[in-house]
Design a protein around this motif. Structure first.
Motif, PDB file in Angstrom:
ATOM      1  N   VAL A 178       0.832  -1.201   0.000  1.00  0.00           N
ATOM      2  CA  VAL A 178       0.000   0.000   0.000  1.00  0.00           C
ATOM      3  C   VAL A 178       0.871   1.257   0.000  1.00  0.00           C
ATOM      4  O   VAL A 178       0.622   2.198  -0.760  1.00  0.00           O
ATOM      5  CB  VAL A 178      -0.982  -0.008   1.197  1.00  0.00           C
ATOM      6  N   SER A 179       1.911   1.278   0.831  1.00  0.00           N
ATOM      7  CA  SER A 179       2.773   2.471   0.866  1.00  0.00           C
ATOM      8  C   SER A 179       3.494   2.654  -0.466  1.00  0.00           C
ATOM      9  O   SER A 179       3.674   3.786  -0.927  1.00  0.00           O
ATOM     10  CB  SER A 179       3.775   2.400   2.016  1.00  0.00           C
ATOM     11  N   GLY A 180       3.894   1.562  -1.104  1.00  0.00           N
ATOM     12  CA  GLY A 180       4.549   1.662  -2.404  1.00  0.00           C
ATOM     13  C   GLY A 180       3.622   2.220  -3.473  1.00  0.00           C
ATOM     14  O   GLY A 180       4.018   3.071  -4.271  1.00  0.00           O
ATOM     15  N   ILE A 181       2.371   1.759  -3.466  1.00  0.00           N
ATOM     16  CA  ILE A 181       1.394   2.257  -4.444  1.00  0.00           C
ATOM     17  C   ILE A 181       1.113   3.741  -4.216  1.00  0.00           C
ATOM     18  O   ILE A 181       1.090   4.529  -5.162  1.00  0.00           O
ATOM     19  CB  ILE A 181       0.093   1.418  -4.377  1.00  0.00           C
ATOM     20  N   ILE A 182       0.919   4.117  -2.952  1.00  0.00           N
ATOM     21  CA  ILE A 182       0.653   5.531  -2.647  1.00  0.00           C
ATOM     22  C   ILE A 182       1.846   6.393  -3.036  1.00  0.00           C
ATOM     23  O   ILE A 182       1.692   7.457  -3.645  1.00  0.00           O
ATOM     24  CB  ILE A 182       0.284   5.705  -1.163  1.00  0.00           C
ATOM     25  N   GLN A 183       3.052   5.931  -2.695  1.00  0.00           N
ATOM     26  CA  GLN A 183       4.247   6.696  -3.050  1.00  0.00           C
ATOM     27  C   GLN A 183       4.395   6.794  -4.564  1.00  0.00           C
ATOM     28  O   GLN A 183       4.788   7.837  -5.092  1.00  0.00           O
ATOM     29  CB  GLN A 183       5.488   6.052  -2.438  1.00  0.00           C
ATOM     30  N   PHE A 184       4.070   5.726  -5.286  1.00  0.00           N
ATOM     31  CA  PHE A 184       4.136   5.721  -6.748  1.00  0.00           C
ATOM     32  C   PHE A 184       3.210   6.780  -7.330  1.00  0.00           C
ATOM     33  O   PHE A 184       3.603   7.576  -8.183  1.00  0.00           O
ATOM     34  CB  PHE A 184       3.771   4.320  -7.256  1.00  0.00           C
ATOM     35  N   ILE A 185       1.977   6.823  -6.824  1.00  0.00           N
ATOM     36  CA  ILE A 185       0.991   7.808  -7.307  1.00  0.00           C
ATOM     37  C   ILE A 185       1.451   9.225  -6.993  1.00  0.00           C
ATOM     38  O   ILE A 185       1.408  10.115  -7.861  1.00  0.00           O
ATOM     39  CB  ILE A 185      -0.398   7.518  -6.697  1.00  0.00           C
ATOM     40  N   LEU A 186       1.901   9.430  -5.754  1.00  0.00           N
ATOM     41  CA  LEU A 186       2.342  10.772  -5.361  1.00  0.00           C
ATOM     42  C   LEU A 186       3.602  11.198  -6.115  1.00  0.00           C
ATOM     43  O   LEU A 186       3.756  12.378  -6.446  1.00  0.00           O
ATOM     44  CB  LEU A 186       2.580  10.828  -3.853  1.00  0.00           C
ATOM     45  N   THR A 187       4.473  10.245  -6.398  1.00  0.00           N
ATOM     46  CA  THR A 187       5.689  10.562  -7.145  1.00  0.00           C
ATOM     47  C   THR A 187       5.341  11.035  -8.547  1.00  0.00           C
ATOM     48  O   THR A 187       5.896  12.015  -9.039  1.00  0.00           O
ATOM     49  CB  THR A 187       6.628   9.341  -7.204  1.00  0.00           C
ATOM     50  N   PHE A 188       4.405  10.370  -9.193  1.00  0.00           N
ATOM     51  CA  PHE A 188       4.026  10.790 -10.535  1.00  0.00           C
ATOM     52  C   PHE A 188       3.269  12.114 -10.531  1.00  0.00           C
ATOM     53  O   PHE A 188       3.331  12.864 -11.498  1.00  0.00           O
ATOM     54  CB  PHE A 188       3.221   9.704 -11.253  1.00  0.00           C
ATOM     55  N   SER A 189       2.578  12.406  -9.454  1.00  0.00           N
ATOM     56  CA  SER A 189       1.875  13.691  -9.397  1.00  0.00           C
ATOM     57  C   SER A 189       2.851  14.851  -9.211  1.00  0.00           C
ATOM     58  O   SER A 189       2.495  15.988  -9.478  1.00  0.00           O
ATOM     59  CB  SER A 189       0.841  13.689  -8.263  1.00  0.00           C
ATOM     60  N   ALA A 190       4.082  14.553  -8.772  1.00  0.00           N
ATOM     61  CA  ALA A 190       5.094  15.602  -8.576  1.00  0.00           C
ATOM     62  C   ALA A 190       6.353  15.272  -9.360  1.00  0.00           C
ATOM     63  O   ALA A 190       7.470  15.463  -8.895  1.00  0.00           O
ATOM     64  CB  ALA A 190       5.408  15.730  -7.088  1.00  0.00           C
ATOM     65  N   ARG A 191       6.165  14.800 -10.583  1.00  0.00           N
ATOM     66  CA  ARG A 191       7.330  14.316 -11.353  1.00  0.00           C
ATOM     67  C   ARG A 191       8.289  15.415 -11.789  1.00  0.00           C
ATOM     68  O   ARG A 191       9.397  15.134 -12.175  1.00  0.00           O
ATOM     69  CB  ARG A 191       6.893  13.468 -12.531  1.00  0.00           C
ATOM     70  N   GLY A 192       7.914  16.658 -11.661  1.00  0.00           N
ATOM     71  CA  GLY A 192       8.823  17.742 -12.021  1.00  0.00           C
ATOM     72  C   GLY A 192       9.813  18.088 -10.904  1.00  0.00           C
ATOM     73  O   GLY A 192      10.752  18.839 -11.121  1.00  0.00           O
ATOM     74  N   LEU A 193       9.593  17.536  -9.729  1.00  0.00           N
ATOM     75  CA  LEU A 193      10.460  17.862  -8.592  1.00  0.00           C
ATOM     76  C   LEU A 193      11.779  17.089  -8.670  1.00  0.00           C
ATOM     77  O   LEU A 193      11.839  16.003  -9.262  1.00  0.00           O
ATOM     78  CB  LEU A 193       9.749  17.534  -7.272  1.00  0.00           C
ATOM     79  N   PRO A 194      12.821  17.606  -8.044  1.00  0.00           N
ATOM     80  CA  PRO A 194      14.097  16.888  -8.022  1.00  0.00           C
ATOM     81  C   PRO A 194      13.945  15.557  -7.277  1.00  0.00           C
ATOM     82  O   PRO A 194      13.145  15.430  -6.360  1.00  0.00           O
ATOM     83  CB  PRO A 194      15.026  17.820  -7.242  1.00  0.00           C
TER      84      PRO A 194
END
Length: 190
Positions: free
Chosen positions: A60-76
Protein backbone atom coordinates in the motif's frame (compact mmCIF):
# COMPACT_ATOMS: atom_id res chain seq x y z
CA UNK A 1 6.00 33.01 30.92
CA UNK A 2 8.95 30.83 31.91
CA UNK A 3 9.81 27.38 30.65
CA UNK A 4 9.11 25.61 34.00
CA UNK A 5 5.62 27.17 34.03
CA UNK A 6 4.99 25.85 30.51
CA UNK A 7 6.18 22.39 31.50
CA UNK A 8 4.02 22.39 34.63
CA UNK A 9 0.96 23.46 32.63
CA UNK A 10 1.63 20.77 30.01
CA UNK A 11 2.01 18.11 32.71
CA UNK A 12 -1.25 19.20 34.30
CA UNK A 13 -3.08 18.99 30.97
CA UNK A 14 -1.57 15.56 30.22
CA UNK A 15 -2.57 14.26 33.65
CA UNK A 16 -6.10 15.55 33.18
CA UNK A 17 -6.35 13.99 29.70
CA UNK A 18 -5.20 10.59 30.95
CA UNK A 19 -7.57 10.81 33.93
CA UNK A 20 -10.49 11.78 31.66
CA UNK A 21 -9.82 8.90 29.26
CA UNK A 22 -8.54 6.22 31.63
CA UNK A 23 -11.15 3.70 30.40
CA UNK A 24 -9.86 3.96 26.81
CA UNK A 25 -6.30 3.33 28.01
CA UNK A 26 -7.51 0.39 30.11
CA UNK A 27 -9.38 -1.18 27.19
CA UNK A 28 -6.43 -0.68 24.84
CA UNK A 29 -4.08 -2.20 27.41
CA UNK A 30 -6.31 -5.24 27.90
CA UNK A 31 -6.60 -5.77 24.13
CA UNK A 32 -2.80 -5.51 23.72
CA UNK A 33 -2.20 -8.01 26.55
CA UNK A 34 -4.69 -10.47 25.02
CA UNK A 35 -3.12 -10.13 21.56
CA UNK A 36 0.36 -10.44 23.08
CA UNK A 37 -0.57 -13.60 24.98
CA UNK A 38 -2.09 -15.06 21.81
CA UNK A 39 1.14 -14.31 19.93
CA UNK A 40 3.20 -15.91 22.71
CA UNK A 41 0.97 -19.00 22.80
CA UNK A 42 0.95 -19.45 19.01
CA UNK A 43 4.10 -17.69 17.76
CA UNK A 44 4.18 -19.34 14.30
CA UNK A 45 0.72 -17.99 13.50
CA UNK A 46 1.67 -14.57 14.87
CA UNK A 47 4.92 -14.55 12.85
CA UNK A 48 2.99 -15.35 9.67
CA UNK A 49 0.33 -12.72 10.45
CA UNK A 50 3.01 -10.08 11.06
CA UNK A 51 4.73 -10.94 7.79
CA UNK A 52 1.45 -10.67 5.87
CA UNK A 53 0.61 -7.40 7.62
CA UNK A 54 4.02 -5.98 6.71
CA UNK A 55 3.52 -7.18 3.14
CA UNK A 56 0.29 -5.19 2.87
CA UNK A 57 1.91 -2.17 4.51
CA UNK A 58 4.78 -2.21 2.00
CA UNK A 59 2.44 -2.76 -0.95
CA UNK A 60 0.00 0.00 0.00
CA UNK A 61 2.77 2.47 0.87
CA UNK A 62 4.55 1.66 -2.40
CA UNK A 63 1.39 2.26 -4.44
CA UNK A 64 0.65 5.53 -2.65
CA UNK A 65 4.25 6.70 -3.05
CA UNK A 66 4.14 5.72 -6.75
CA UNK A 67 0.99 7.81 -7.31
CA UNK A 68 2.34 10.77 -5.36
CA UNK A 69 5.69 10.56 -7.14
CA UNK A 70 4.03 10.79 -10.54
CA UNK A 71 1.88 13.69 -9.40
CA UNK A 72 5.09 15.60 -8.58
CA UNK A 73 7.33 14.32 -11.35
CA UNK A 74 8.82 17.74 -12.02
CA UNK A 75 10.46 17.86 -8.59
CA UNK A 76 14.10 16.89 -8.02
CA UNK A 77 14.70 13.27 -7.03
CA UNK A 78 11.85 11.89 -9.15
CA UNK A 79 13.83 8.81 -10.22
CA UNK A 80 14.92 8.00 -6.66
CA UNK A 81 11.41 8.42 -5.33
CA UNK A 82 10.07 6.24 -8.12
CA UNK A 83 12.65 3.53 -7.37
CA UNK A 84 11.75 3.69 -3.67
CA UNK A 85 8.06 3.26 -4.49
CA UNK A 86 8.74 0.30 -6.76
CA UNK A 87 10.97 -1.33 -4.13
CA UNK A 88 8.32 -0.90 -1.43
CA UNK A 89 5.59 -2.36 -3.64
CA UNK A 90 7.87 -5.22 -4.73
CA UNK A 91 8.79 -6.02 -1.13
CA UNK A 92 5.09 -6.10 -0.27
CA UNK A 93 4.26 -8.39 -3.17
CA UNK A 94 7.11 -10.74 -2.26
CA UNK A 95 6.02 -10.90 1.39
CA UNK A 96 2.42 -11.57 0.35
CA UNK A 97 3.29 -14.22 -2.25
CA UNK A 98 5.84 -16.04 -0.09
CA UNK A 99 5.02 -15.22 3.53
CA UNK A 100 6.91 -18.19 5.02
CA UNK A 101 10.13 -17.19 3.25
CA UNK A 102 9.40 -13.59 4.22
CA UNK A 103 9.18 -14.64 7.85
CA UNK A 104 12.60 -16.27 7.51
CA UNK A 105 14.04 -13.08 6.02
CA UNK A 106 12.51 -10.94 8.76
CA UNK A 107 13.93 -13.28 11.39
CA UNK A 108 17.41 -12.94 9.91
CA UNK A 109 17.03 -9.15 10.00
CA UNK A 110 15.92 -9.32 13.64
CA UNK A 111 18.89 -11.56 14.50
CA UNK A 112 21.30 -9.12 12.86
CA UNK A 113 19.57 -6.22 14.61
CA UNK A 114 19.91 -7.85 18.05
CA UNK A 115 23.58 -8.56 17.36
CA UNK A 116 24.31 -4.97 16.35
CA UNK A 117 22.19 -3.54 19.16
CA UNK A 118 23.92 -5.77 21.72
CA UNK A 119 27.39 -4.73 20.59
CA UNK A 120 26.40 -1.05 20.45
CA UNK A 121 24.84 -1.17 23.93
CA UNK A 122 27.91 -2.85 25.44
CA UNK A 123 30.26 -0.38 23.76
CA UNK A 124 28.10 2.53 24.96
CA UNK A 125 28.18 1.19 28.50
CA UNK A 126 31.95 0.78 28.44
CA UNK A 127 32.47 4.25 26.99
CA UNK A 128 30.29 5.84 29.67
CA UNK A 129 31.03 3.69 32.70
CA UNK A 130 32.54 6.62 34.63
CA UNK A 131 29.61 8.95 33.94
CA UNK A 132 26.91 6.33 34.51
CA UNK A 133 28.40 5.08 37.82
CA UNK A 134 26.62 1.89 38.89
CA UNK A 135 24.05 2.01 36.06
CA UNK A 136 26.50 1.02 33.36
CA UNK A 137 26.25 -2.59 34.54
CA UNK A 138 22.59 -2.63 33.55
CA UNK A 139 23.55 -1.51 30.06
CA UNK A 140 26.13 -4.29 29.83
CA UNK A 141 23.47 -6.76 30.93
CA UNK A 142 21.01 -5.44 28.33
CA UNK A 143 23.68 -5.77 25.63
CA UNK A 144 24.48 -9.32 26.69
CA UNK A 145 20.77 -10.22 26.63
CA UNK A 146 20.55 -8.83 23.08
CA UNK A 147 23.55 -10.96 22.04
CA UNK A 148 22.10 -14.09 23.66
CA UNK A 149 18.76 -13.50 21.90
CA UNK A 150 20.58 -12.99 18.61
CA UNK A 151 22.53 -16.22 19.12
CA UNK A 152 19.37 -18.18 19.91
CA UNK A 153 17.59 -16.79 16.86
CA UNK A 154 20.47 -17.09 14.38
CA UNK A 155 21.72 -20.53 15.48
CA UNK A 156 18.16 -21.82 15.41
CA UNK A 157 17.54 -20.80 11.80
CA UNK A 158 15.54 -21.77 9.83
CA UNK A 159 13.44 -23.27 12.65
CA UNK A 160 13.52 -20.14 14.78
CA UNK A 161 11.81 -18.22 11.97
CA UNK A 162 8.56 -19.94 12.91
CA UNK A 163 8.50 -18.53 16.43
CA UNK A 164 10.95 -15.64 16.84
CA UNK A 165 9.00 -12.75 15.32
CA UNK A 166 5.68 -13.80 16.86
CA UNK A 167 7.19 -14.36 20.29
CA UNK A 168 9.08 -11.06 20.33
CA UNK A 169 6.05 -9.08 19.16
CA UNK A 170 3.91 -10.94 21.70
CA UNK A 171 6.26 -10.03 24.53
CA UNK A 172 6.28 -6.42 23.35
CA UNK A 173 2.48 -6.32 23.24
CA UNK A 174 2.16 -7.78 26.74
CA UNK A 175 4.59 -5.25 28.22
CA UNK A 176 3.02 -2.35 26.32
CA UNK A 177 -0.49 -3.42 27.32
CA UNK A 178 0.51 -3.91 30.94
CA UNK A 179 2.00 -0.42 31.07
CA UNK A 180 -1.22 1.06 29.64
CA UNK A 181 -3.31 -0.87 32.16
CA UNK A 182 -1.19 0.32 35.07
CA UNK A 183 -1.31 3.91 33.78
CA UNK A 184 -5.09 3.74 33.41
CA UNK A 185 -5.60 2.32 36.89
CA UNK A 186 -3.30 4.93 38.42
CA UNK A 187 -5.19 7.71 36.58
CA UNK A 188 -8.55 6.30 37.73
CA UNK A 189 -7.54 6.34 41.37
CA UNK A 190 -6.51 10.04 41.27
Amino acid sequence: MTLPDDITRLQTKMTAAVRDHWKAFLIEGIVLVILGLAAIIVPPLASLAITIFLGWMFLVSGIIQFILTFSARGLPGFTWSLMSAILAAAAGIILLLWPVQGTLSLTIVVGVYFTMEGVATIMYALAHRKQLSERWGWLIAAGVVDLVMAAIIVTGLPGSAAWAIGLLVGINLVFGGTSLISMALAARSR
